[in-house]
Design a protein around this motif. Structure first.
Motif, PDB file in Angstrom:
ATOM      1  N   GLU A 133      40.698 -32.388 -25.948  1.00 25.81           N
ATOM      2  CA  GLU A 133      39.893 -31.188 -26.183  1.00 25.81           C
ATOM      3  C   GLU A 133      39.591 -30.513 -24.841  1.00 25.81           C
ATOM      4  O   GLU A 133      39.340 -31.189 -23.844  1.00 25.81           O
ATOM      5  CB  GLU A 133      38.586 -31.589 -26.863  1.00 25.81           C
ATOM      6  N   TYR A 134      39.625 -29.170 -24.819  1.00 25.78           N
ATOM      7  CA  TYR A 134      39.339 -28.481 -23.557  1.00 25.78           C
ATOM      8  C   TYR A 134      38.730 -27.102 -23.784  1.00 25.78           C
ATOM      9  O   TYR A 134      38.854 -26.517 -24.858  1.00 25.78           O
ATOM     10  CB  TYR A 134      40.602 -28.363 -22.692  1.00 25.78           C
ATOM     11  N   PHE A 135      38.063 -26.609 -22.745  1.00 25.71           N
ATOM     12  CA  PHE A 135      37.590 -25.228 -22.632  1.00 25.71           C
ATOM     13  C   PHE A 135      38.252 -24.656 -21.382  1.00 25.71           C
ATOM     14  O   PHE A 135      38.112 -25.211 -20.294  1.00 25.71           O
ATOM     15  CB  PHE A 135      36.068 -25.174 -22.448  1.00 25.71           C
ATOM     16  N   ALA A 136      38.982 -23.560 -21.520  1.00 26.20           N
ATOM     17  CA  ALA A 136      39.625 -22.916 -20.374  1.00 26.20           C
ATOM     18  C   ALA A 136      38.972 -21.557 -20.124  1.00 26.20           C
ATOM     19  O   ALA A 136      38.849 -20.745 -21.034  1.00 26.20           O
ATOM     20  CB  ALA A 136      41.115 -22.735 -20.624  1.00 26.20           C
ATOM     21  N   THR A 137      38.547 -21.327 -18.876  1.00 29.93           N
ATOM     22  CA  THR A 137      37.969 -20.047 -18.479  1.00 29.93           C
ATOM     23  C   THR A 137      38.897 -19.414 -17.452  1.00 29.93           C
ATOM     24  O   THR A 137      39.183 -20.008 -16.422  1.00 29.93           O
ATOM     25  CB  THR A 137      36.570 -20.240 -17.862  1.00 29.93           C
ATOM     26  N   VAL A 138      39.375 -18.206 -17.760  1.00 33.20           N
ATOM     27  CA  VAL A 138      40.321 -17.516 -16.890  1.00 33.20           C
ATOM     28  C   VAL A 138      39.617 -16.350 -16.209  1.00 33.20           C
ATOM     29  O   VAL A 138      39.012 -15.503 -16.874  1.00 33.20           O
ATOM     30  CB  VAL A 138      41.539 -17.005 -17.685  1.00 33.20           C
ATOM     31  N   PHE A 139      39.680 -16.336 -14.864  1.00 35.24           N
ATOM     32  CA  PHE A 139      39.024 -15.309 -14.061  1.00 35.24           C
ATOM     33  C   PHE A 139      40.057 -14.364 -13.443  1.00 35.24           C
ATOM     34  O   PHE A 139      41.178 -14.777 -13.121  1.00 35.24           O
ATOM     35  CB  PHE A 139      38.219 -15.946 -12.920  1.00 35.24           C
ATOM     36  N   SER A 140      39.656 -13.108 -13.261  1.00 39.72           N
ATOM     37  CA  SER A 140      40.510 -12.166 -12.545  1.00 39.72           C
ATOM     38  C   SER A 140      40.376 -12.409 -11.051  1.00 39.72           C
ATOM     39  O   SER A 140      39.329 -12.841 -10.558  1.00 39.72           O
ATOM     40  CB  SER A 140      40.100 -10.726 -12.859  1.00 39.72           C
ATOM     41  N   ALA A 141      41.460 -12.165 -10.316  1.00 39.13           N
ATOM     42  CA  ALA A 141      41.472 -12.278  -8.862  1.00 39.13           C
ATOM     43  C   ALA A 141      42.160 -11.024  -8.311  1.00 39.13           C
ATOM     44  O   ALA A 141      42.848 -10.314  -9.045  1.00 39.13           O
ATOM     45  CB  ALA A 141      42.215 -13.539  -8.432  1.00 39.13           C
ATOM     46  N   PRO A 142      41.975 -10.731  -7.018  1.00 33.70           N
ATOM     47  CA  PRO A 142      42.584  -9.522  -6.449  1.00 33.70           C
ATOM     48  C   PRO A 142      44.097  -9.479  -6.636  1.00 33.70           C
ATOM     49  O   PRO A 142      44.756 -10.509  -6.744  1.00 33.70           O
ATOM     50  CB  PRO A 142      42.205  -9.621  -4.964  1.00 33.70           C
ATOM     51  N   HIS A 143      44.647  -8.262  -6.685  1.00 31.78           N
ATOM     52  CA  HIS A 143      46.096  -8.021  -6.781  1.00 31.78           C
ATOM     53  C   HIS A 143      46.672  -8.565  -8.082  1.00 31.78           C
ATOM     54  O   HIS A 143      47.751  -9.170  -8.093  1.00 31.78           O
ATOM     55  CB  HIS A 143      46.825  -8.625  -5.574  1.00 31.78           C
ATOM     56  N   ASP A 144      45.936  -8.337  -9.189  1.00 31.49           N
ATOM     57  CA  ASP A 144      46.413  -8.691 -10.540  1.00 31.49           C
ATOM     58  C   ASP A 144      46.736 -10.172 -10.692  1.00 31.49           C
ATOM     59  O   ASP A 144      47.634 -10.557 -11.450  1.00 31.49           O
ATOM     60  CB  ASP A 144      47.647  -7.857 -10.909  1.00 31.49           C
ATOM     61  N   ARG A 145      46.032 -11.009  -9.983  1.00 31.65           N
ATOM     62  CA  ARG A 145      46.213 -12.450 -10.116  1.00 31.65           C
ATOM     63  C   ARG A 145      45.100 -13.034 -10.968  1.00 31.65           C
ATOM     64  O   ARG A 145      44.090 -12.384 -11.226  1.00 31.65           O
ATOM     65  CB  ARG A 145      46.243 -13.101  -8.731  1.00 31.65           C
ATOM     66  N   GLN A 146      45.292 -14.273 -11.399  1.00 36.23           N
ATOM     67  CA  GLN A 146      44.298 -14.939 -12.228  1.00 36.23           C
ATOM     68  C   GLN A 146      44.087 -16.376 -11.754  1.00 36.23           C
ATOM     69  O   GLN A 146      44.986 -17.000 -11.185  1.00 36.23           O
ATOM     70  CB  GLN A 146      44.728 -14.939 -13.702  1.00 36.23           C
ATOM     71  N   ILE A 147      42.878 -16.865 -12.006  1.00 29.00           N
ATOM     72  CA  ILE A 147      42.513 -18.246 -11.701  1.00 29.00           C
ATOM     73  C   ILE A 147      41.947 -18.860 -12.975  1.00 29.00           C
ATOM     74  O   ILE A 147      41.086 -18.258 -13.629  1.00 29.00           O
ATOM     75  CB  ILE A 147      41.450 -18.299 -10.587  1.00 29.00           C
ATOM     76  N   ALA A 148      42.431 -20.028 -13.341  1.00 30.65           N
ATOM     77  CA  ALA A 148      41.932 -20.691 -14.545  1.00 30.65           C
ATOM     78  C   ALA A 148      41.232 -21.994 -14.185  1.00 30.65           C
ATOM     79  O   ALA A 148      41.703 -22.751 -13.333  1.00 30.65           O
ATOM     80  CB  ALA A 148      43.074 -20.977 -15.516  1.00 30.65           C
ATOM     81  N   VAL A 149      40.090 -22.214 -14.820  1.00 31.30           N
ATOM     82  CA  VAL A 149      39.354 -23.478 -14.699  1.00 31.30           C
ATOM     83  C   VAL A 149      39.310 -24.099 -16.087  1.00 31.30           C
ATOM     84  O   VAL A 149      38.797 -23.487 -17.025  1.00 31.30           O
ATOM     85  CB  VAL A 149      37.926 -23.257 -14.166  1.00 31.30           C
ATOM     86  N   VAL A 150      39.853 -25.303 -16.224  1.00 28.01           N
ATOM     87  CA  VAL A 150      39.956 -25.948 -17.529  1.00 28.01           C
ATOM     88  C   VAL A 150      39.091 -27.203 -17.549  1.00 28.01           C
ATOM     89  O   VAL A 150      39.345 -28.158 -16.806  1.00 28.01           O
ATOM     90  CB  VAL A 150      41.422 -26.298 -17.858  1.00 28.01           C
ATOM     91  N   GLN A 151      38.067 -27.194 -18.379  1.00 28.77           N
ATOM     92  CA  GLN A 151      37.192 -28.355 -18.565  1.00 28.77           C
ATOM     93  C   GLN A 151      37.801 -29.228 -19.662  1.00 28.77           C
ATOM     94  O   GLN A 151      37.963 -28.771 -20.797  1.00 28.77           O
ATOM     95  CB  GLN A 151      35.792 -27.914 -18.975  1.00 28.77           C
ATOM     96  N   ILE A 152      38.123 -30.457 -19.338  1.00 25.72           N
ATOM     97  CA  ILE A 152      38.836 -31.338 -20.269  1.00 25.72           C
ATOM     98  C   ILE A 152      37.960 -32.526 -20.647  1.00 25.72           C
ATOM     99  O   ILE A 152      37.394 -33.190 -19.780  1.00 25.72           O
ATOM    100  CB  ILE A 152      40.147 -31.833 -19.648  1.00 25.72           C
ATOM    101  N   ALA A 153      37.861 -32.785 -21.939  1.00 23.93           N
ATOM    102  CA  ALA A 153      37.094 -33.936 -22.412  1.00 23.93           C
ATOM    103  C   ALA A 153      37.805 -35.223 -22.033  1.00 23.93           C
ATOM    104  O   ALA A 153      39.020 -35.244 -21.809  1.00 23.93           O
ATOM    105  CB  ALA A 153      36.925 -33.862 -23.927  1.00 23.93           C
ATOM    106  N   GLY A 154      37.055 -36.301 -21.963  1.00 22.97           N
ATOM    107  CA  GLY A 154      37.627 -37.600 -21.602  1.00 22.97           C
ATOM    108  C   GLY A 154      37.434 -38.627 -22.688  1.00 22.97           C
ATOM    109  O   GLY A 154      37.147 -38.302 -23.843  1.00 22.97           O
TER     110      GLY A 154
END
Length: 214
Positions: A133-154
């Motif tokens: 199970e996971y929650f993924a949060t995708v953020f915008s970054a400069p120059h049309d790039r993206q950063i994703a942070v994925v919280q994963i259950a254990g």
């Protein structure tokens, strides 16, 4: 001036009060041994939900770590699930003694949030990233790039909390969410990111610099 904050995540209050109340009742009833065990449990739960303030790097290009723990892998992957780009993936394992409040790695808008119900394999296994199970949060970054942070259950983490919503403007180092009782956080970073961490390194959310965007 910073607003004073109770250094405990509010999601932990019900668990803390329940354990503390049980300890008090057992003590009043004379069950000393059981009360002692409950006191230890109360202390553990209080420590687990601690939410200390962190000193965030003022470097505008710095990407800060989203979680306390240890880096268990760094690799380049083709990310078709979250950013749709080839990325550098950094995996951070959190044990039950780490702070479990997660933080935003870079200032930007929340593009999307993805929730996937899944299984509960050990968070440091390869199956965890694929099937847990996971929650993924995708953020915008400069120059049309993206950063994703994925919280994963254990294996014993059965509850992921994300405090952000699509369209939110997130500030680097601000609180992103919480995972209860041990788990993992993966970062998906643009290929141009200059990483300054290594596998096996211990890191702190909001303070350790993961890398810099070129």
């Amino acid at each position: 001036m910073l607003t004073p904050k109770v250094p405990v995540a509010k999601e932990g209050y019900p668990f803390i009060w329940y354990c503390a109340f049980s300890t008090l009742v057992l003590c009043l009833l004379g069950f000393s041994l059981t009360a002692g065990i409950m006191f230890i449990l109360t202390t553990f739960v209080l420590a687990f939900f601690r939410d200390p303030e962190r000193f965030i790097s003022p470097d505008p290009d710095a990407l800060v770590c989203p979680a306390d723990g240890k880096i268990i892998s760094i690799e380049e992957v083709e990310d078709k699930k979250f950013t749709g780009q080839r990325v550098k993936k950094v995996c951070i394992f959190m044990n039950v003694f780490n702070v479990h409040v997660n933080r935003v790695p870079f200032s930007g808008n929340v593009v999307k949030i993805m929730y996937h119900p899944g299984k509960f394999y050990s968070a440091d296994s390869d199956k965890a990233a694929l099937e847990n199970e996971y929650f993924a949060t995708v953020f915008s970054a400069p120059h049309d790039r993206q950063i994703a942070v994925v919280q994963i259950a254990g294996l014993i983490a059965r509850r992921i909390i994300c405090w952000l919503e699509p369209g939110d403007s997130a500030i680097k180092g601000s609180r992103l969410g919480l995972i209860r009782f041990g788990s993992r956080v993966d970062m998906y970073l643009p290929l141009e990111t200059e990483l300054v961490v290594t596998t096996g390194q211990k890191v702190r959310a909001g303070e350790t610099i993961i890398g810099r965007l070129q």
